[in-house]
Design a protein around this motif. Structure first.
Motif, PDB file in Angstrom:
ATOM      1  N   GLN A  62      12.006   9.496  -0.369  1.00 49.42           N
ATOM      2  CA  GLN A  62      11.915  10.936  -0.541  1.00 49.42           C
ATOM      3  C   GLN A  62      11.704  11.611   0.812  1.00 49.42           C
ATOM      4  OE1 GLN A  62       8.727  11.708  -3.306  1.00 49.42           O
ATOM      5  NE2 GLN A  62       9.509  10.280  -4.813  1.00 49.42           N
ATOM      6  N   LYS A  63      12.160  12.849   0.914  1.00 47.69           N
ATOM      7  CA  LYS A  63      11.961  13.604   2.147  1.00 47.69           C
ATOM      8  C   LYS A  63      10.467  13.751   2.400  1.00 47.69           C
ATOM      9  CE  LYS A  63      12.733  18.115   4.276  1.00 47.69           C
ATOM     10  NZ  LYS A  63      11.322  18.433   4.520  1.00 47.69           N
ATOM     11  N   LYS A  64      10.034  13.397   3.599  1.00 46.87           N
ATOM     12  CA  LYS A  64       8.623  13.489   3.939  1.00 46.87           C
ATOM     13  C   LYS A  64       8.282  14.931   4.274  1.00 46.87           C
ATOM     14  CE  LYS A  64       5.199  10.506   5.999  1.00 46.87           C
ATOM     15  NZ  LYS A  64       4.953   9.329   6.839  1.00 46.87           N
ATOM     16  N   ILE A  65       7.333  15.491   3.566  1.00 44.53           N
ATOM     17  CA  ILE A  65       6.934  16.882   3.773  1.00 44.53           C
ATOM     18  C   ILE A  65       6.127  16.971   5.054  1.00 44.53           C
ATOM     19  CG2 ILE A  65       5.596  18.809   2.835  1.00 44.53           C
ATOM     20  CD1 ILE A  65       6.121  17.480   0.029  1.00 44.53           C
ATOM     21  N   SER A  66       6.495  17.886   5.933  1.00 46.04           N
ATOM     22  CA  SER A  66       5.759  18.047   7.193  1.00 46.04           C
ATOM     23  C   SER A  66       4.832  19.247   7.097  1.00 46.04           C
ATOM     24  CB  SER A  66       6.731  18.228   8.362  1.00 46.04           C
ATOM     25  OG  SER A  66       7.560  19.365   8.170  1.00 46.04           O
ATOM     26  N   ILE A  67       3.651  19.104   7.682  1.00 45.56           N
ATOM     27  CA  ILE A  67       2.677  20.193   7.660  1.00 45.56           C
ATOM     28  C   ILE A  67       2.000  20.306   9.023  1.00 45.56           C
ATOM     29  CG2 ILE A  67       0.963  18.649   6.578  1.00 45.56           C
ATOM     30  CD1 ILE A  67      -0.172  21.214   5.200  1.00 45.56           C
ATOM     31  N   CYS A  68       2.056  21.496   9.571  1.00 44.10           N
ATOM     32  CA  CYS A  68       1.471  21.794  10.878  1.00 44.10           C
ATOM     33  C   CYS A  68       0.059  22.346  10.691  1.00 44.10           C
ATOM     34  CB  CYS A  68       2.354  22.816  11.598  1.00 44.10           C
ATOM     35  SG  CYS A  68       1.598  23.553  13.063  1.00 44.10           S
TER      36      CYS A  68
ATOM     37  N   CYS B 100       0.869  -1.178   0.000  1.00 44.73           N
ATOM     38  CA  CYS B 100       0.000   0.000   0.000  1.00 44.73           C
ATOM     39  C   CYS B 100       0.907   1.229   0.000  1.00 44.73           C
ATOM     40  CB  CYS B 100      -0.876  -0.008   1.253  1.00 44.73           C
ATOM     41  SG  CYS B 100      -1.902   1.462   1.426  1.00 44.73           S
ATOM     42  N   PRO B 101       0.650   2.227  -0.867  1.00 40.52           N
ATOM     43  CA  PRO B 101       1.467   3.437  -0.817  1.00 40.52           C
ATOM     44  C   PRO B 101       1.263   4.136   0.514  1.00 40.52           C
ATOM     45  CG  PRO B 101      -0.429   3.756  -2.254  1.00 40.52           C
ATOM     46  CD  PRO B 101      -0.411   2.311  -1.885  1.00 40.52           C
ATOM     47  N   PRO B 102       2.195   4.974   0.934  1.00 44.72           N
ATOM     48  CA  PRO B 102       2.049   5.623   2.249  1.00 44.72           C
ATOM     49  C   PRO B 102       0.726   6.366   2.375  1.00 44.72           C
ATOM     50  CG  PRO B 102       4.213   6.047   1.313  1.00 44.72           C
ATOM     51  CD  PRO B 102       3.411   5.381   0.247  1.00 44.72           C
ATOM     52  N   CYS B 103      -0.073   5.959   3.367  1.00 42.89           N
ATOM     53  CA  CYS B 103      -1.349   6.641   3.601  1.00 42.89           C
ATOM     54  C   CYS B 103      -1.527   6.988   5.068  1.00 42.89           C
ATOM     55  CB  CYS B 103      -2.520   5.799   3.106  1.00 42.89           C
ATOM     56  SG  CYS B 103      -2.800   4.290   4.048  1.00 42.89           S
ATOM     57  N   GLY B 104      -0.535   6.640   5.897  1.00 41.28           N
ATOM     58  CA  GLY B 104      -0.606   6.982   7.311  1.00 41.28           C
ATOM     59  C   GLY B 104      -1.387   5.993   8.151  1.00 41.28           C
TER      60      GLY B 104
ATOM     61  N   PRO C  99       9.214  22.282  14.225  1.00 40.14           N
ATOM     62  CA  PRO C  99       9.081  23.062  12.992  1.00 40.14           C
ATOM     63  C   PRO C  99       8.399  22.241  11.911  1.00 40.14           C
ATOM     64  CG  PRO C  99      11.340  22.327  13.283  1.00 40.14           C
ATOM     65  CD  PRO C  99      10.620  21.977  14.549  1.00 40.14           C
ATOM     66  N   ALA C 100       7.871  22.899  10.902  1.00 38.88           N
ATOM     67  CA  ALA C 100       7.208  22.208   9.800  1.00 38.88           C
ATOM     68  C   ALA C 100       7.508  22.932   8.494  1.00 38.88           C
ATOM     69  CB  ALA C 100       5.692  22.170  10.028  1.00 38.88           C
ATOM     70  N   ASP C 101       7.479  22.177   7.404  1.00 32.51           N
ATOM     71  CA  ASP C 101       7.692  22.782   6.090  1.00 32.51           C
ATOM     72  C   ASP C 101       6.548  23.719   5.731  1.00 32.51           C
ATOM     73  OD1 ASP C 101      10.076  21.267   5.532  1.00 32.51           O
ATOM     74  OD2 ASP C 101       8.778  19.531   5.167  1.00 32.51           O
ATOM     75  N   ILE C 102       5.315  23.305   6.101  1.00 31.53           N
ATOM     76  CA  ILE C 102       4.114  24.066   5.742  1.00 31.53           C
ATOM     77  C   ILE C 102       3.298  24.345   7.001  1.00 31.53           C
ATOM     78  CG2 ILE C 102       2.015  24.086   4.316  1.00 31.53           C
ATOM     79  CD1 ILE C 102       3.417  21.863   2.601  1.00 31.53           C
ATOM     80  N   PHE C 103       2.768  25.556   7.087  1.00 33.91           N
ATOM     81  CA  PHE C 103       1.909  25.940   8.212  1.00 33.91           C
ATOM     82  C   PHE C 103       0.508  26.184   7.660  1.00 33.91           C
ATOM     83  CE2 PHE C 103      -0.028  29.085  11.057  1.00 33.91           C
ATOM     84  CZ  PHE C 103       0.145  28.464  12.286  1.00 33.91           C
TER      85      PHE C 103
ATOM     86  N   SER D  77      -2.721  13.505   3.926  1.00 42.28           N
ATOM     87  CA  SER D  77      -2.418  12.177   4.470  1.00 42.28           C
ATOM     88  C   SER D  77      -2.190  11.180   3.351  1.00 42.28           C
ATOM     89  CB  SER D  77      -3.564  11.715   5.379  1.00 42.28           C
ATOM     90  OG  SER D  77      -3.371  10.385   5.798  1.00 42.28           O
ATOM     91  N   TYR D  78      -3.088  11.177   2.349  1.00 45.90           N
ATOM     92  CA  TYR D  78      -2.937  10.256   1.223  1.00 45.90           C
ATOM     93  C   TYR D  78      -1.722  10.592   0.372  1.00 45.90           C
ATOM     94  CZ  TYR D  78      -7.443   8.000   2.021  1.00 45.90           C
ATOM     95  OH  TYR D  78      -8.478   7.287   2.558  1.00 45.90           O
ATOM     96  N   ALA D  79      -1.270  11.837   0.430  1.00 42.15           N
ATOM     97  CA  ALA D  79      -0.069  12.242  -0.312  1.00 42.15           C
ATOM     98  C   ALA D  79       1.209  11.856   0.422  1.00 42.15           C
ATOM     99  CB  ALA D  79      -0.090  13.746  -0.560  1.00 42.15           C
ATOM    100  N   GLY D  80       1.066  11.320   1.644  1.00 46.43           N
ATOM    101  CA  GLY D  80       2.223  10.879   2.402  1.00 46.43           C
ATOM    102  C   GLY D  80       2.896  11.966   3.209  1.00 46.43           C
ATOM    103  N   PHE D  81       2.211  13.111   3.397  1.00 46.00           N
ATOM    104  CA  PHE D  81       2.780  14.178   4.207  1.00 46.00           C
ATOM    105  C   PHE D  81       2.765  13.772   5.679  1.00 46.00           C
ATOM    106  CE2 PHE D  81       1.751  18.146   1.390  1.00 46.00           C
ATOM    107  CZ  PHE D  81       2.261  17.494   0.287  1.00 46.00           C
TER     108      PHE D  81
END
Length: 258
Positions: free
Chosen positions: A64-70, A27-31, A125-129, A90-94
């Protein structure tokens, strides 16, 4: 002739030494817990319904680097404003995590109880807020939270707001001199709150490069899919939209400021 006999004798060992290709599917990363489940043939995940990929494809994705989002949440936040984009990311693997002023449980729309992962005192910290609509005055009128948002700016690559969450970004000084949007009934109020900005109506989202603002509720899903397309490609956004049965999605249906 002697060399030929030697090759014939060694052939079984050479064949057995050849690396075996892993023919299982993942299963692709879905959390979800099914991220660690293997399947013997191609198809869809029996747990989450996502299309299975080969082990090699899964390894490439996870490398790949996992994108973090707060996700910053507060009492009275609108459920669909954050839940729709949360499912997309979540489905995008963030790596999605929630933050509130404190770790005390929050209530969304007087119904849903939310336990934040972090408070502003210990949030990483997060890549995206990301911020969302609802009773946004709880945050815009809180100098401590606004100061905290400003303090993280250098470590934040980009911002994302849904509905009246734009007022929070505006209060932090992030929307000055930009083209932005918000909930259709709050256009004039945001224009008054951020006079140097150009607040647009009748647009699903506005992408200024570093900052994406969206209109209300379902427009947040459009903006989230746009952000996924921007970071991971249009095919990934289309895959997620199809999985969510979100047939409203159209690539680049918002305003992209060049």
């Amino acid at each position: 002739m002697k060399k030929l006999w030697m090759l014939l004798l060694l052939f079984p060992f050479l064949v057995s030494a050849k690396p075996q290709t892993d023919t299982t599917y993942r299963c692709p990363p879905c959390g979800n817990t099914c991220d660690n489940v293997s399947f013997s043939k191609a198809g869809t995940c029996a747990h989450c319904g996502m299309t299975l990929v080969s082990k090699q494809e899964k390894d490439s994705i996870t490398a790949q680097k996992k994108i973090s989002i707060c996700f910053y949440l507060y009492d009275g936040v609108e459920v669909l404003d954050f839940a729709g984009p949360m499912e997309v990311f979540s489905y995008a693997g963030f790596n999605v995590f929630t933050v509130a002023k404190t770790k005390a449980p929050l209530t969304s729309q007087g119904i849903l109880k939310i336990n934040p992962d972090y408070s502003i005192a210990d949030a990483p910290p997060a890549d995206i807020f990301a911020v969302f609509g609802g009773d946004d005055n709880v945050t815009t009128n809180d100098p401590e939270v606004i100061a905290w948002i400003k303090s993280r700016d250098k470590a934040t690559q980009s911002y994302f707001s849904v509905c009246t969450g734009a007022f929070i970004l505006g209060k932090a000084g992030l929307l000055d001199h930009l083209q932005v949007t918000t909930f259709h009934r709050s256009i004039a109020n945001l224009q008054s709150a951020v006079p140097s900005a150009k607040v647009l109506s009748n647009v699903r989202y506005v992408d200024n490069g570093r900052i994406i603002t969206t209109a209300g509720i379902s427009a947040g899903i459009d903006g989230a899919l746009h952000l996924v397309a921007k970071l991971k490609g249009k095919d990934e956004a289309k895959r997620i939209a199809a999985h969510m049965e979100y047939d409203k999605y159209q690539a680049e249906q918002g305003l992209i400021v060049r």
